[in-house]
Design an enzyme around this catalytic site. Structure first.
Site, short mmCIF file in Angstrom:
data_model
loop_
_atom_site.label_atom_id
_atom_site.label_comp_id
_atom_site.label_asym_id
_atom_site.label_seq_id
_atom_site.Cartn_x
_atom_site.Cartn_y
_atom_site.Cartn_z
CG ASN A 10 -1.53 1.29 1.38
OD1 ASN A 10 -1.71 1.94 0.33
ND2 ASN A 10 -2.16 1.43 2.61
CD1 TRP A 11 3.71 0.95 -2.57
CD2 TRP A 11 4.03 2.58 -4.56
NE1 TRP A 11 4.80 0.58 -3.50
CE2 TRP A 11 5.17 1.27 -4.47
CE3 TRP A 11 4.10 3.39 -5.60
CZ2 TRP A 11 5.98 1.42 -5.63
CZ3 TRP A 11 4.99 3.30 -6.70
CH2 TRP A 11 5.86 2.17 -6.61
CE LYS A 12 -0.01 3.41 4.87
NZ LYS A 12 0.27 3.57 6.32
CG HIS A 93 -5.71 1.80 5.41
ND1 HIS A 93 -5.34 2.71 6.16
CD2 HIS A 93 -4.55 0.88 5.32
CE1 HIS A 93 -3.98 2.41 6.51
NE2 HIS A 93 -3.51 1.26 5.63
CD GLU A 95 -2.83 5.50 6.81
OE1 GLU A 95 -2.59 5.62 5.66
OE2 GLU A 95 -1.84 4.92 7.70
CD GLU A 163 -3.39 -2.66 7.63
OE1 GLU A 163 -2.41 -2.73 6.70
OE2 GLU A 163 -3.92 -1.48 7.11
N GLY A 169 2.69 1.93 10.91
CA GLY A 169 3.91 3.13 10.61
C GLY A 169 4.69 3.38 11.99
CB SER A 208 5.28 -1.95 11.91
OG SER A 208 5.13 -0.71 12.12
N GLY A 229 2.98 -1.01 4.35
CA GLY A 229 2.87 0.19 3.90
C GLY A 229 4.22 0.67 3.46
N GLY A 230 4.77 1.25 4.46
CA GLY A 230 6.24 1.84 4.40
C GLY A 230 7.43 0.89 3.51
C1 PEP Z 1 -0.51 0.12 6.18
O1 PEP Z 1 -0.88 1.19 6.49
O2 PEP Z 1 -1.32 -0.77 5.61
C2 PEP Z 1 0.48 -0.49 7.02
C3 PEP Z 1 0.43 -1.73 7.40
O3 PEP Z 1 1.49 0.34 6.88
P1 PEP Z 1 2.99 0.14 7.57
O4 PEP Z 1 3.46 -1.28 6.98
O5 PEP Z 1 3.83 1.11 7.12
O6 PEP Z 1 2.94 -0.04 9.28
#
Ligand code: PEP
Length: 248
Positions: A10-12, A93, A95, A163, A169, A208, A229-230
Site C-alpha cells: 500500500n503506497w498510500k 483502511h 486512515e 491491521e 507505521g 510495521s 505500507g512503508g
Molecule cells: C498500512 O498502512 O497498511 C501499513 C501496514 O503500514 P506500515 O506497513 O507502514 O505499518
C-alpha cells in the site's frame, strides 16, 4: 485447505511517475516466487501507468466510492479503477476510517461496489491502542467484520487485512500469539457466517511488517500474507517480505 500467500503493498499518498521503475523491480523479483501472490496499490494517479508498465501484474486502488458514477467531486468509482487497469482495491483502511469518517456501512457498500465492478477486495479492520490495552481488541475487530463484510461474494476475490492501528507505521508489532489469536477469531466468525467458504478467504496481517519480522508474523496461525505500507515503497525493502512469504 491451502491458501496461497498474498503480499500487498500500500503506497498510500507516495509515488510519482519516477517510482514506476521501483514497481517494475518489485514485480520482476516477485516472478522468482511464483507461489506468492503479489500486488501493489499506488495512488490513483499511478494506477494506469503502473498497470501498463507491468502487464499482467496485480495493481490496485487504495479506496473507491460506493457509487458507480455521479456527482461526487474528487472521488473515484470502482469501475474507473477497473478501467484504469486495477484488479483489486483496498477498502476500510484505518486512515480512511479515522481520517475520513468512514463507518462499517460505508465500507461494506464500497466493498460491494468493488466486487460488482469485477475487482478483488482487501477489507481492513483493526483496533486502536486503547482498545487493545483494555482487552477488547477481539470483540472490537469482530464487530467491524460483522458490520463491514458483505453478505455474499466469491471468497477467492475477498481478503481481510487485520491491521492494529497502533502498529501502522510505528515500528510496534503485536506478539505473534496475539496475531494468531486475532486471525483465529476472525476465521471463526467467517466460518459461522459463511461456512466452508470461509476457508478460502485470506486474512492478511498489516502493521510495521518488514524483512526482519515477516517470516515470524506470516508464519502465525491463520495468517495468509501481509499488507505492507512503508516497506513496500522500494524493492530493497519489499522483496525480502515476499521472499519470507515464499519460504513458509
Ligand atoms: C498500512 O498502512 O497498511 C501499513 C501496514 O503500514 P506500515 O506497513 O507502514 O505499518
Amino acid at each position: 485447505m491451502t491458501r496461497r500467500k498474498y503480499v500487498v503493498g500500500n503506497w498510500k499518498m507516495n509515488g510519482l511517475k519516477s517510482a514506476l521503475g521501483e514497481a517494475r523491480s518489485i514485480f520482476a523479483a516477485a516472478d522468482a516466487h511464483p507461489g506468492v501472490d503479489v500486488a501493489l496499490c499506488p495512488p490513483f494517479t499511478l494506477i494506469g501507468a503502473m498497470a501498463a508498465t507491468a502487464p499482467g501484474k496485480a495493481v490496485g486502488g487504495q479506496d473507491c466510492h460506493s457509487a458507480a458514477s455521479g456527482a461526487f467531486t474528487g472521488s473515484v468509482a470502482a469501475p474507473m479503477l477497473a478501467d484504469a487497469g486495477a484488479s483489486l482495491v483496498i477498502v476500510g483502511h484505518s486512515e480512511r476510517r479515522e481520517g475520513f469518517g468512514e463507518r462499517d456501512a460505508d465500507i461494506r457498500a464500497k466493498a460491494q461496489a468493488a466486487l460488482a465492478a469485477g475487482l478483488s477486495v482487501i477489507l481492513c479492520v483493526g483496533e486502536p491502542q486503547g482498545v487493545r490495552e483494555s482487552g477488547g481488541a477481539i470483540a472490537y475487530v469482530l464487530a467491524q467484520v460483522e458490520g463491514s463484510v458483505p453478505d455474499s461474494f466469491d471468497p477467492q476475490r475477498f481478503a481481510i487485512a487485520y491491521e492494529p492501528i497502533w502498529a501502522i507505521g510505528t515500528g510496534l508489532v503485536p506478539t505473534v500469539a496475539d496475531v494468531a489469536a486475532m486471525h483465529g477469531a476472525i476465521r471463526g466468525a467467517l466460518r459461522e457466517r459463511f461456512g466452508d467458504a470461509a476457508e478460502s478467504i485470506r486474512i492478511l496481517y498489516g502493521g510495521s511488517v518488514n524483512g526482519d519480522n515477516a517470516a515470524e508474523l506470516l508464519g502465525a496461525g491463520d495468517v495468509d500474507g501481509a499488507l505492507v505500507g512503508g516497506a513496500s515503497l522500494t524493492a530493497a525493502k519489499f522483496v525480502p517480505i515476499i521472499a519470507a512469504a515464499a519460504g513458509l
